[in-house]
Design a protein around this motif. Structure first.
Motif, short mmCIF file in Angstrom:
data_model
loop_
_atom_site.label_atom_id
_atom_site.label_comp_id
_atom_site.label_asym_id
_atom_site.label_seq_id
_atom_site.Cartn_x
_atom_site.Cartn_y
_atom_site.Cartn_z
N THR A 132 44.19 46.30 43.19
CA THR A 132 43.96 47.08 41.97
C THR A 132 42.81 46.47 41.19
N VAL A 133 41.96 47.32 40.62
CA VAL A 133 40.82 46.89 39.81
C VAL A 133 41.09 47.25 38.35
N TYR A 134 40.91 46.26 37.47
CA TYR A 134 41.11 46.46 36.04
C TYR A 134 39.81 46.21 35.30
N ASP A 163 33.35 42.12 33.57
CA ASP A 163 34.45 42.82 32.91
C ASP A 163 35.48 43.33 33.91
N LEU A 164 35.50 42.74 35.11
CA LEU A 164 36.42 43.20 36.15
C LEU A 164 37.46 42.14 36.48
N LEU A 165 38.68 42.61 36.71
CA LEU A 165 39.78 41.81 37.24
C LEU A 165 40.28 42.50 38.49
N LEU A 166 40.29 41.78 39.61
CA LEU A 166 40.80 42.29 40.88
C LEU A 166 42.12 41.60 41.17
N PRO A 170 33.35 50.31 41.40
CA PRO A 170 34.62 49.59 41.22
C PRO A 170 35.82 50.51 41.06
N THR A 171 35.58 51.77 40.72
CA THR A 171 36.71 52.70 40.59
C THR A 171 37.15 53.22 41.96
N LYS A 172 36.31 52.99 42.98
CA LYS A 172 36.65 53.46 44.33
C LYS A 172 36.26 52.40 45.37
N PRO A 173 36.89 51.22 45.31
CA PRO A 173 36.57 50.19 46.31
C PRO A 173 36.90 50.69 47.71
N ASN A 177 43.96 43.03 27.25
CA ASN A 177 44.51 44.36 27.54
C ASN A 177 43.81 44.98 28.75
N PRO A 178 44.15 44.55 29.94
CA PRO A 178 43.51 45.11 31.13
C PRO A 178 43.81 46.60 31.28
N ARG A 179 42.80 47.34 31.70
CA ARG A 179 42.93 48.78 31.89
C ARG A 179 42.62 49.10 33.35
N LYS A 180 43.58 49.67 34.04
CA LYS A 180 43.40 50.00 35.45
C LYS A 180 42.33 51.07 35.61
#
Length: 415
Positions: A126-128, A80-83, A182-185, A135-138
């Motif tokens: 940025t990680v979404y 569920d991640l988009l980088l 993932p919220t703090k790479p 609907n990607p969410r940052k």
């Protein structure tokens, strides 16, 4: 969905769908995930999302604008991640690079530093969350000091990998990124070719007109296979992600023309495919090849063959770039094969190669899309010809390909 234009050439491939990506026809890297194509834009900035669950009728469903003065030209999806990378939009904002040749023959770090720019941009990643694919969410961001990231590799697990141009370096280097949260790479490791650390006063080791710069690396197990443009190929031991170590550096430029761009390890066969990118029009940078290496001994990779060169017409004089660019990368969840390789060949379109016999690769399919109807590439003097950029093959064998101007093509392969 836009009307299908008859391809200029097709053999064992059929065009079944096309999208102008909502009027932003410029595409670079793409991922197909959760029934949606995520397409990064080189000139429209930002990235777009196309619903491809009906591949004959793709629908553009979203566009995410890049931050000011920033481009998002590469991206990765997993789970569920988009980088998405963030970097200075070099073509739009640095006058030195409006001439295409300058971009490929100058140190980006030194050139940008010399420009004394005053504009601000976003650098890093940025990680979404894409649990809702359209609907990607940052949810996270990694900021760095410098020009920013160029390309990423992430297929799940704790670590991602990037090419990064950080302050104090001449060009893009290899970095490792901890994705435990993932919220703090967090950037945890770095590796570069000797001479690239200008902050440490390292002495330059390459000739004028060459770029020693990491394009990107693919990782399998504890090895990163990294392509360094005119700096050739490195195999890196990344058991310690904070301190990658060199296994082997191998460069064939000169005598060949550099541009080493795309690696594809085939570990089950101890093979490595490497594409040298054609970066100048009309083969001004020489004939470029896609190589097959025997890597049974990682400390001594040996080239055993090259892919055949498309020759239905005189592509070298068609205009634009003629030669390799990207490879389908056998990502988990996509089409995976160690004998069938899909590649983009820029003005010669999309190609398939059977490497069952690695000493004698054979082309088994090709499709050259029609010329773009409009030009999004705003660099001066660019020819209005196809420049197939990236290729992704889904688990069902459908081929998706981007172009710098002509949108997204969806293609069936005849097998």
């Amino acid at each position: 969905m836009t009307d299908l234009l008859k391809p200029d050439f097709a053999r064992n491939m059929k065009l079944i769908g096309h999208s102008d990506i909502g009027g932003r026809g410029d595409g670079l890297q793409l991922m197909v995930h959760h029934g949606h194509a995520y397409v990064a834009h080189p000139w429209s900035q930002g990235f777009s999302i196309i619903d491809v669950r009906d591949p004959k009728h793709p629908k553009t469903v979203n566009y995410v604008q890049a931050p000011a003065n920033t481009w998002n030209i590469h991206l990765q999806t997993h789970g569920d991640l988009l980088l998405v990378i963030n970097a200075l939009d070099l073509f739009a904002d640095v006058e030195s690079f409006t001439d295409e040749k300058a971009y490929y023959t100058q140190s980006v770090g030194e050139t940008v530093g010399a420009s004394k720019r005053e504009k601000a941009w976003t650098a890093g990643m940025t990680v979404y969350d894409i649990s809702k694919p359209a609907n990607p969410r940052k949810i996270g961001q990694l900021d760095v000091d410098g020009v920013g990231f160029h390309r990423l590799w992430y297929v799940g697990g704790r670590y991602a990998y990037a090419s990064a141009l950080l302050d104090g370096f001449s060009d893009y280097i290899f970095v490792t990124i901890d994705m435990a949260d993932p919220t703090k790479p967090e950037l945890v490791g770095r590796w570069w070719l000797p001479g690239m650390n200008t902050a440490a006063s390292e002495s330059r080791t390459w000739a004028d007109g060459k770029r020693y710069a990491l394009h990107h690396a693919l990782v399998h197990g504890d090895t990163a296979y990294a392509c360094w443009r005119d700096g050739g190929l490195t195999l890196l031991d990344i058991k310690d992600h904070a301190a990658p170590k060199l296994i082997k550096h191998h460069n064939w430029s000169p005598p060949y023309g550099g541009g080493t761009h795309s690696p594809l390890p085939l570990p089950g066969r101890d093979l490595l495919v490497v594409a040298d990118e054609a970066v100048l029009d009309n083969e001004e940078d020489g004939r470029k090849h896609t190589w097959i290496f025997d890597i049974r001994v990682p400390e001594n990779p040996i080239s055993i063959s090259t892919f055949p060169i498309p020759n239905e017409i005189d592509y070298a004089n068609k205009g634009g770039h003629f030669g390799p660019h990207n490879l389908h990368e056998n990502r988990p969840g996509s089409f995976v094969s160690d004998t069938l390789i899909f590649a983009t060949w820029q003005n010669a379109g999309i190609r398939a190669f059977d490497i069952s016999d690695p000493y004698h690769p054979v082309e088994t399919g090709a499709l050259v899309p029609a010329a773009p109807t409009t030009m999004t590439d705003r660099r001066p003097g660019r020819p209005k010809v196809i420049q197939s950029a990236d290729v992704f093959v889904d688990a069902n064998g459908l081929i998706y390909a981007t172009d710098y101007n002509a949108g997204l093509e969806i293609i069936e392969y005849g097998g």
